[in-house]
Design a protein around this motif. Structure first.
Motif, PDB file in Angstrom:
ATOM      1  N   GLU A  63       0.920  -1.465  -0.116  1.00  0.00           N
ATOM      2  CA  GLU A  63       0.160  -0.021  -0.035  1.00  0.00           C
ATOM      3  C   GLU A  63       0.805   1.082   0.086  1.00  0.00           C
ATOM      4  N   ALA A  64       0.464   2.280  -0.835  1.00  0.00           N
ATOM      5  CA  ALA A  64       1.337   3.766  -0.845  1.00  0.00           C
ATOM      6  C   ALA A  64       0.904   4.161   0.455  1.00  0.00           C
ATOM      7  N   LYS A  65       1.858   4.758   1.137  1.00  0.00           N
ATOM      8  CA  LYS A  65       1.491   5.464   2.241  1.00  0.00           C
ATOM      9  C   LYS A  65       1.351   6.911   1.872  1.00  0.00           C
ATOM     10  N   ALA A  66       0.177   7.499   2.612  1.00  0.00           N
ATOM     11  CA  ALA A  66      -0.433   8.904   2.167  1.00  0.00           C
ATOM     12  C   ALA A  66       0.626   9.883   2.978  1.00  0.00           C
ATOM     13  N   PRO A  67       1.069  10.901   2.077  1.00  0.00           N
ATOM     14  CA  PRO A  67       2.059  11.932   2.882  1.00  0.00           C
ATOM     15  C   PRO A  67       1.394  12.487   4.085  1.00  0.00           C
ATOM     16  N   THR A  68       2.167  12.746   4.958  1.00  0.00           N
ATOM     17  CA  THR A  68       1.370  13.524   6.381  1.00  0.00           C
ATOM     18  C   THR A  68       2.303  14.698   6.578  1.00  0.00           C
ATOM     19  N   SER A  69       2.927  15.259   5.554  1.00  0.00           N
ATOM     20  CA  SER A  69       3.498  16.490   5.819  1.00  0.00           C
ATOM     21  C   SER A  69       3.492  17.298   4.219  1.00  0.00           C
ATOM     22  N   VAL A  70       3.827  18.550   4.476  1.00  0.00           N
ATOM     23  CA  VAL A  70       4.176  19.429   3.504  1.00  0.00           C
ATOM     24  C   VAL A  70       5.476  18.972   2.535  1.00  0.00           C
ATOM     25  N   VAL A  71       5.468  19.040   1.392  1.00  0.00           N
ATOM     26  CA  VAL A  71       6.656  18.720   0.767  1.00  0.00           C
ATOM     27  C   VAL A  71       7.340  20.212   0.194  1.00  0.00           C
ATOM     28  N   LEU A  72       8.615  20.451   0.334  1.00  0.00           N
ATOM     29  CA  LEU A  72       9.295  21.391  -0.059  1.00  0.00           C
ATOM     30  C   LEU A  72      10.233  21.225  -1.095  1.00  0.00           C
ATOM     31  N   THR A  73      10.000  21.678  -2.180  1.00  0.00           N
ATOM     32  CA  THR A  73      10.836  21.405  -3.407  1.00  0.00           C
ATOM     33  C   THR A  73      12.567  22.161  -3.142  1.00  0.00           C
TER      34      THR A  73
END
Length: 122
Positions: free
Chosen positions: A11-21
């Motif tokens: 199962e793909a885990k849902a991201p739990t935080s903001v992603v900063l490029t």
């Protein structure tokens, strides 16, 4: 004996935080250096308002609040308060410096709709 492949979830885990490029992290780092302070972090929040109901807020903050979700991106800390975290989980913050777009942009998979200016969402 089990192998790692047998114990890993498919199962793909849902991201739990903001992603900063990387580009956004470099810009944030440069802006913090301009401020001449090493105690600032980028706080990302969601507040009521805007055309679509909710509005993004990005600002530098030295505070630590109870329940903050903190993610480090190469020395740049991104902080999301506990009330905003569900709205921002998996959102990507980038920085654009082009003729058609300038400043920080937020690509949020949780936004059902957004206004034309891109400043708010629902």
């Amino acid at each position: 004996m089990t192998t790692p492949a047998q114990t890993e979830s498919t199962e793909a885990k849902a991201p739990t935080s903001v992603v900063l490029t990387d580009v956004a992290a470099q810009k944030v780092k440069a802006l913090i250096e301009q401020e001449g302070r090493d105690d600032l972090r980028l706080r990302v929040a969601v507040q009521p308002g805007g055309c679509s109901g909710l509005r993004y807020q990005l600002f530098f903050d030295e505070r630590s609040l109870d329940g903050d979700v903190v993610t480090d991106y190469d020395g740049v800390e991104v902080v999301v308060d506990r009330m905003s975290a569900p709205y921002l989980a998996g959102a990507t913050i980038d920085f654009a410096d082009r003729i058609d777009a300038q400043g920080f942009t937020i690509d949020n998979p949780n936004a059902g709709s957004s206004c034309a200016c891109g400043d708010s969402f629902s």
